[in-house]
Each structure stands twice: as structure tokens, then as C-alpha cells.
Design a protein around this motif. Structure first.
Motif, PDB file in Angstrom:
ATOM      1  N   LYS A  72       0.848  -1.200   0.000  1.00 17.00           N
ATOM      2  CA  LYS A  72       0.000   0.000   0.000  1.00 17.00           C
ATOM      3  C   LYS A  72       0.882   1.247   0.000  1.00 17.00           C
ATOM      4  N   GLY A  73       0.974   1.869  -1.170  1.00 20.52           N
ATOM      5  CA  GLY A  73       1.813   3.047  -1.320  1.00 20.52           C
ATOM      6  C   GLY A  73       1.067   4.326  -0.991  1.00 20.52           C
ATOM      7  N   PRO A  74       1.802   5.444  -0.948  1.00 14.05           N
ATOM      8  CA  PRO A  74       3.235   5.580  -1.213  1.00 14.05           C
ATOM      9  C   PRO A  74       4.083   4.998  -0.075  1.00 14.05           C
ATOM     10  N   LEU A  75       5.323   4.633  -0.419  1.00 10.55           N
ATOM     11  CA  LEU A  75       6.224   4.037   0.562  1.00 10.55           C
ATOM     12  C   LEU A  75       7.256   5.054   1.032  1.00 10.55           C
ATOM     13  N   LEU A  76       7.775   4.811   2.222  1.00 13.26           N
ATOM     14  CA  LEU A  76       8.773   5.696   2.817  1.00 13.26           C
ATOM     15  C   LEU A  76       9.972   4.860   3.242  1.00 13.26           C
ATOM     16  N   TYR A  77      11.155   5.198   2.695  1.00 15.58           N
ATOM     17  CA  TYR A  77      12.395   4.531   3.110  1.00 15.58           C
ATOM     18  C   TYR A  77      13.036   5.400   4.175  1.00 15.58           C
ATOM     19  N   ASP A  78      13.073   4.887   5.404  1.00 13.00           N
ATOM     20  CA  ASP A  78      13.414   5.706   6.561  1.00 13.00           C
ATOM     21  C   ASP A  78      14.351   4.936   7.491  1.00 13.00           C
ATOM     22  N   ALA A  79      14.863   5.620   8.493  1.00 14.20           N
ATOM     23  CA  ALA A  79      15.626   4.987   9.574  1.00 14.20           C
ATOM     24  C   ALA A  79      15.002   5.426  10.884  1.00 14.20           C
ATOM     25  N   ARG A  80      14.630   4.437  11.726  1.00 11.55           N
ATOM     26  CA  ARG A  80      13.909   4.733  12.952  1.00 11.55           C
ATOM     27  C   ARG A  80      14.573   4.076  14.155  1.00 11.55           C
ATOM     28  N   PRO A  81      14.314   4.574  15.360  1.00 10.86           N
ATOM     29  CA  PRO A  81      14.952   4.022  16.566  1.00 10.86           C
ATOM     30  C   PRO A  81      14.714   2.514  16.692  1.00 10.86           C
ATOM     31  N   SER A  82      15.764   1.788  16.993  1.00 11.48           N
ATOM     32  CA  SER A  82      15.688   0.323  17.032  1.00 11.48           C
ATOM     33  C   SER A  82      14.745  -0.189  18.110  1.00 11.48           C
ATOM     34  N   HIS A  83      14.596   0.551  19.215  1.00 14.47           N
ATOM     35  CA  HIS A  83      13.765   0.079  20.326  1.00 14.47           C
ATOM     36  C   HIS A  83      12.266   0.254  20.059  1.00 14.47           C
ATOM     37  N   SER A  84      11.916   1.114  19.071  1.00  8.64           N
ATOM     38  CA  SER A  84      10.495   1.344  18.793  1.00  8.64           C
ATOM     39  C   SER A  84      10.051   0.758  17.448  1.00  8.64           C
ATOM     40  N   LEU A  85      10.987   0.436  16.588  1.00 12.39           N
ATOM     41  CA  LEU A  85      10.663  -0.116  15.280  1.00 12.39           C
ATOM     42  C   LEU A  85      10.129  -1.541  15.427  1.00 12.39           C
ATOM     43  N   LYS A  86       8.959  -1.797  14.822  1.00  8.24           N
ATOM     44  CA  LYS A  86       8.342  -3.122  14.904  1.00  8.24           C
ATOM     45  C   LYS A  86       8.095  -3.673  13.505  1.00  8.24           C
ATOM     46  N   ILE A  87       8.188  -5.004  13.364  1.00  8.36           N
ATOM     47  CA  ILE A  87       7.945  -5.666  12.094  1.00  8.36           C
ATOM     48  C   ILE A  87       7.432  -7.079  12.360  1.00  8.36           C
ATOM     49  N   THR A  88       6.642  -7.590  11.414  1.00  8.83           N
ATOM     50  CA  THR A  88       6.213  -8.988  11.470  1.00  8.83           C
ATOM     51  C   THR A  88       7.072  -9.759  10.465  1.00  8.83           C
ATOM     52  N   PRO A  89       8.167 -10.362  10.915  1.00 11.21           N
ATOM     53  CA  PRO A  89       9.094 -11.026   9.991  1.00 11.21           C
ATOM     54  C   PRO A  89       8.446 -12.224   9.314  1.00 11.21           C
ATOM     55  N   LEU A  90       9.058 -12.694   8.251  1.00  8.67           N
ATOM     56  CA  LEU A  90       8.579 -13.874   7.542  1.00  8.67           C
ATOM     57  C   LEU A  90       8.512 -15.064   8.490  1.00  8.67           C
ATOM     58  N   GLY A  91       7.315 -15.622   8.644  1.00  6.73           N
ATOM     59  CA  GLY A  91       7.152 -16.811   9.471  1.00  6.73           C
ATOM     60  C   GLY A  91       7.227 -16.577  10.966  1.00  6.73           C
ATOM     61  N   ARG A  92       7.179 -15.327  11.421  1.00  6.29           N
ATOM     62  CA  ARG A  92       7.264 -15.021  12.851  1.00  6.29           C
ATOM     63  C   ARG A  92       6.163 -14.040  13.248  1.00  6.29           C
ATOM     64  N   LYS A  93       6.023 -13.858  14.570  1.00  5.40           N
ATOM     65  CA  LYS A  93       5.078 -12.890  15.095  1.00  5.40           C
ATOM     66  C   LYS A  93       5.716 -11.511  15.150  1.00  5.40           C
ATOM     67  N   GLU A  94       4.868 -10.492  15.315  1.00  2.00           N
ATOM     68  CA  GLU A  94       5.379  -9.124  15.377  1.00  2.00           C
ATOM     69  C   GLU A  94       6.380  -8.989  16.522  1.00  2.00           C
ATOM     70  N   VAL A  95       7.459  -8.267  16.259  1.00  2.13           N
ATOM     71  CA  VAL A  95       8.530  -8.140  17.240  1.00  2.13           C
ATOM     72  C   VAL A  95       9.243  -6.803  17.022  1.00  2.13           C
ATOM     73  N   LYS A  96       9.845  -6.294  18.084  1.00  3.19           N
ATOM     74  CA  LYS A  96      10.666  -5.100  17.945  1.00  3.19           C
ATOM     75  C   LYS A  96      11.948  -5.457  17.205  1.00  3.19           C
ATOM     76  N   ALA A  97      12.418  -4.534  16.365  1.00  2.67           N
ATOM     77  CA  ALA A  97      13.592  -4.800  15.535  1.00  2.67           C
ATOM     78  C   ALA A  97      14.813  -5.152  16.385  1.00  2.67           C
ATOM     79  N   ALA A  98      15.012  -4.437  17.485  1.00  5.24           N
ATOM     80  CA  ALA A  98      16.167  -4.702  18.350  1.00  5.24           C
ATOM     81  C   ALA A  98      16.087  -6.105  18.945  1.00  5.24           C
ATOM     82  N   ASP A  99      14.880  -6.525  19.329  1.00  4.92           N
ATOM     83  CA  ASP A  99      14.708  -7.871  19.891  1.00  4.92           C
ATOM     84  C   ASP A  99      14.923  -8.944  18.829  1.00  4.92           C
ATOM     85  N   LEU A 100      14.489  -8.663  17.598  1.00  2.00           N
ATOM     86  CA  LEU A 100      14.681  -9.626  16.516  1.00  2.00           C
ATOM     87  C   LEU A 100      16.161  -9.833  16.223  1.00  2.00           C
TER      88      LEU A 100
END
Length: 495
Positions: free
Chosen positions: A361-389
């Protein structure tokens, strides 16, 4: 005579650029603009096609931020020892010059992952090159090399996966080649070899070899070589052919023929499985290529935050996919993995992400965000904070290394280290502020491709150079061809 002032250098200084590309002859006779050495933040430098250029000034050592350096087709006859001061250099391309030697200072490039020195006049390679422990791709084809130094065929190069030394004068390949545990591709075609060492069969990951154009004593082995039978060659060496001039193994010809007949079906099946993906890939050609002139359906905005984290990104839309037939999806993903391992240098040079365009779902934004607040649902995993992943993957990689009793860090460790010390992590975010990609780690399960996918959104990012992104994207588009329906039009829209 006043020193030349190149407009490209002036623009780079004015805009504080981290990338500089200068191509083609200069009216000043290819004398370097001295202001170039003042671009201390430069990460990618390309000077190509400067045919009258004969050397580089000592100021080159001051460009300490360089990650990739391309000096191709410049007429260079020597490289300065200051080259060894570029401690962060990962890609060095000095192909198509007039070099007769490479400086020993290359041994100080601890981060060097790819060295291209083909089409020169090299008479030897510095033994110090064996100290480049992260070297994964070495191309010294089309030179005058009489041998490969023993220091190069040593355990000190655990990541070397591609070694190309075709069209030289090499007379012997040392048994030390078996120490190249990561070697996948070896090209020694058109040299002066008379034997192939039996130790070659001990390279555990070797998949592609080329010894064509050598006059081997063992004519049976030479026939296999001319037929490009990689698996058969390695089996023959392992069984006792050894490449020492014998026409057969130690067992009798009769028993050998019986054994061959018994294994014939299984060998053919193994060969078919092993070469299925890559043989198809090599035969594929884009019959119809249409580049859309209409506005792209998805736009990507890049924020200044990524400059110091992972500044380079190239995106592309591919339409007309057919992933349902047979194992098309599996083969596409396998080819993508091979790109990550080889061309992308195990993700340390660049990283690929593929998305189902209908789920983006665009438009897309290529950004850099704080590791402790950035969240993603990785392939085959549940949602997690980037730093924890990242922490979790690091633990998994450590455990894998311990189980395999490895002294060297694994490929997984390598690309995780790209985020060491980073307070902000790179990410690609959709219009709903949902992270769909977290390079170089993973993309989101939300936009993963399936057999029903007919439109792809391709993404390549790099912290090294924009050129690396472009080259990887070219390869990625080509492997996509194996999933296309031949009778349908393919539309590419790049940004």
C-alpha cells in the motif's frame, strides 16, 4: 598549467555527496581534479574510461569512508600503496587497465569482499592477499599469471566462493585448494594445466568448475571437462581418477562399468535435481521487455535519516508473473537465495526483498527509525521489535556456530554486524505506517509472495553503493524470468 576542475567534483562538494561517478575521457587529458581527495565522506567512487590516466595521487589514502572503488578502463599502470589505508573498502574494481602487479598493501583491506582485476597484465598476485579474510569474490581472468600463490589457497580465506582465473598461464593448481571451504565456483579455463589435483573433490560447497582449454594428461578426465560435467569430474577425482594421467580408477574396467551401470539412473537424477534451477536460469532470455512510461503505481520517498545507516535503494515493479506451475515459486526463491550468497556477498554488499505488489500500500517511505520502537512482522514469525529480533537472530547464529564447532563467524553473523552500533535501523514503511521491510534482516510476512502473486515489487538496498544495488537488481530481474509466462508481456517500472 592550472589543475583541472571537474564539474562532477564541484557538484559533489557543494551537495555533500557520498557517491561520485566520473566516466569517459576528460578534455584536460584525464589529470585528476585534486579537490577529489577532499571528499572525506565519499563512500562510492567510480573513475572509469579515463584512458589517459596512468596513476593516482597519494591523496587517495585520505578517503577513509570509501566502501566501493571502481577504477576500470583507465590505463592505470600501478596502484599506490596508500590504497591499503582504505580500511573499510569492500569492493575494488581495477579491471581493464595495464597493471603488471597489485600492491602488497591490499592485504590490509580487512573488509574487502570483492576484487575484480581481470583484463590486465598481472604477472603475479601478492601473497598478502591471503590476509583478506572476508574476500568472497576474486576475478583475475585475462592476465599473465603463471600460478596462484599458495597463500591464496589457504584457510585464511574461508568466505571465498567465486574464483575466476581464466585465460592465464597457470601450469599447476596446488592441493591447498581444498582449504577453500566456501568455494562454490572455480574457473581456470584456457590455462596450461596438465593435471587436476584430487584435493579439489574435498571442497564441500563446490558446484561449478570450468577447466576447458587445458591440455590434461588424463584424456578421460579431459572429456568430462569439455562436457562441463562438474559432478562427474568431482566423483571421478574422489573415486581415484585423481587427474594424474590414469585413464581409470584402481579397480578393473569391468567392475567399474558394472558400478557405473548400477548408479546411472541415480546419478542422472541427482544431476537433474542439482542443476534444475541454474540450468533453466542460464537458458532464459527476456524475449519481450517493455519499460512502462506511465507514472509508477508505487512511489518511494527516501528520508535524510538513512544517509548514515543504509543510504542506497533501488526498486522495481515486475508484472506478468506465473508462479503457479510446478515448482516455479520454489525455484525463484532458491535463485534469490543464491544471489544473496554470491552476488550480494552473503548480504554484506546488498540485500534483496520481494513483495506481492497487490499487498503493498503506497506511497512508501524509506526511513531509519529508533531500534527500540521499530516493529515488524518477519517472515514466518510474530510481530517483534527490531532490536529484539536482531538479538534473537544473534543468539540463534551463536548456537548454530557452537553446534557446528566453527571458529569463524557464520554468514548470518556477517550481515547482522552491519547493524552493530546503530541507534536507528533502516526500514521501508507503507502508507499505513506498517514496516514491510527491515534490511538487511528480513521483509514482512504481510507482503510475502505466494503462488497467486502476479505482480512483484522488488527492492534492493545497500550500505556500500548505488551501483551495487543496480547490479543486483539486474540479476534479480533476470531470475524472475523463469517464472514468467512466455506468451505474456512483461512490464518493468524502475525507480
Amino acid at each position: 598549467m592550472a589543475a583541472p576542475e571537474w564539474p562532477e567534483v564541484g557538484q559533489a562538494l557543494a551537495e555533500g555527496r557520498r557517491e561520485l561517478v566520473v566516466r569517459g575521457r576528460r578534455p584536460e587529458g584525464d589529470e585528476l581534479d585534486p579537490r577529489l581527495y577532499g571528499l572525506a565522506a565519499l563512500q562510492h567512487l567510480e573513475l572509469s574510461g579515463l584512458a589517459a590516466l596512468r596513476g593516482l595521487g597519494p591523496g587517495l589514502g585520505g578517503l577513509r569512508a570509501l566502501r566501493s572503488l571502481v577504477l576500470s578502463g583507465d590505463g592505470l599502470r600501478a596502484l599506490p600503496p596508500e590504497l591499503g589505508d582504505l580500511g573499510g573498502l569492500r569492493l575494488l574494481d581495477v579491471s581493464h587497465n595495464q597493471l603488471s602487479a597489485l600492491p602488497a598493501a591490499l592485504g590490509r583491506l580487512a573488509e574487502l569482499g570483492s576484487l575484480k582485476a581481470g583484463h590486465n597484465r598481472l604477472l603475479g598476485l601478492p601473497p598478502e592477499l591471503g590476509r583478506c579474510s572476508r574476500l568472497a569474490h576474486l576475478d583475475v581472468s585475462d592476465n599473465l599469471l603463471p600460478e596462484l600463490p599458495a597463500a591464496l589457497l589457504a584457510p585464511g580465506l574461508p568466505l571465498l566462493s567465486v574464483l575466476s582465473a581464466a585465460r592465464n598461464r597457470i601450469e599447476q593448481l596446488g592441493g591447498g585448494v581444498s582449504d577453500l571451504r566456501g568455494l562454490r565456483t572455480l574457473d581456470l579455463s584456457d590455462n596450461n594445466l596438465s593435471e587436476i589435483p584430487c584435493e579439489l573433490a574435498d571442497c564441500p560447497k563446490l558446484k561449478e568448475i570450468n577447466f576447458k582449454g587445458n591440455k590434461l594428461k588424463d584424456k578421460r578426465l579431459e572429456k568430462m571437462v569439455n562436457g562441463c560435467q562438474t559432478k562427474s569430474i568431482l566423483d571421478y577425482l574422489k573415486a581415484g581418477g585423481r587427474g594424474k594421467g590414469r585413464g581409470k580408477a584402481d579397480s578393473s574396467e569391468k567392475s567399474e562399468n558394472k558400478e557405473k551401470a548400477r548408479k546411472k539412473k541415480s546419478v542422472k537424477r541427482d544431476d537433474a535435481e542439482e542443476s534444475d534451477g541454474m540450468e533453466d536460469l542460464n537458458k532464459l532470455v527476456l524475449r519481450v521487455l517493455h519499460v512502462s512510461e506511465s507514472p509508477c503505481t508505487v512511489s518511494v520517498k527516501v528520508t535524510p535519516n538513512v544517509k548514515d545507516v543504509r543510504p542506497y535503494i533501488v526498486c522495481c515493479i515486475v508484472e506478468g508473473m506465473q508462479l503457479r506451475p510446478g515448482n516455479a515459486l520454489k525455484r525463484f526463491l532458491m535463485a534469490q537465495t543464491k544471489l544473496h550468497d554470491d552476488v550480494c556477498l552473503k548480504r554484506t554488499l546488498a540485500t534483496i526483498a520481494t513483495h506481492d505488489l497487490q499487498l503493498v500500500k503506497g506511497p512508501l517511505l524509506y526511513d531509519a527509525r529508533p531500534s527500540h520502537s521499530l516493529k515488524i512482522t518477519p517472515l514466518g514469525r510474530k510481530e517483534v521489535k527490531a532490536a529484539d529480533l536482531v538479538r534473537q537472530l544473534q543468539m540463534e547464529a551463536d548456537e548454530q556456530r557452537k553446534q557446528k564447532k566453527r571458529q569463524n563467524v557464520s554468514g548470518l553473523h556477517k550481515y547482522l554486524q552491519l547493524l552493530n552500533g546503530k541507534e536507528n535501523f533502516p526500514c521501508l514503511v507503507d502508507a499505513e505506517d506498517c514496516v514491510i521491510s527491515f534490511p538487511p534482516i528480513t521483509n514482512s510476512d504481510k507482503t510475502k509472495i505466494r503462488k497467486s502473486t502476479s505482480q512483484l515489487f522488488l527492492e534492493v538496498t545497500s550500505s556500500a553503493s548505488l551501483q551495487a544495488c543496480k547490479e543486483v537488481m539486474d540479476s534479480l530481474i533476470m531470475i524472475s524470468k523463469m517464472a514468467f509466462n512466455e506468451d505474456r508481456r512483461i512490464t518493468l517500472a524502475c525507480s
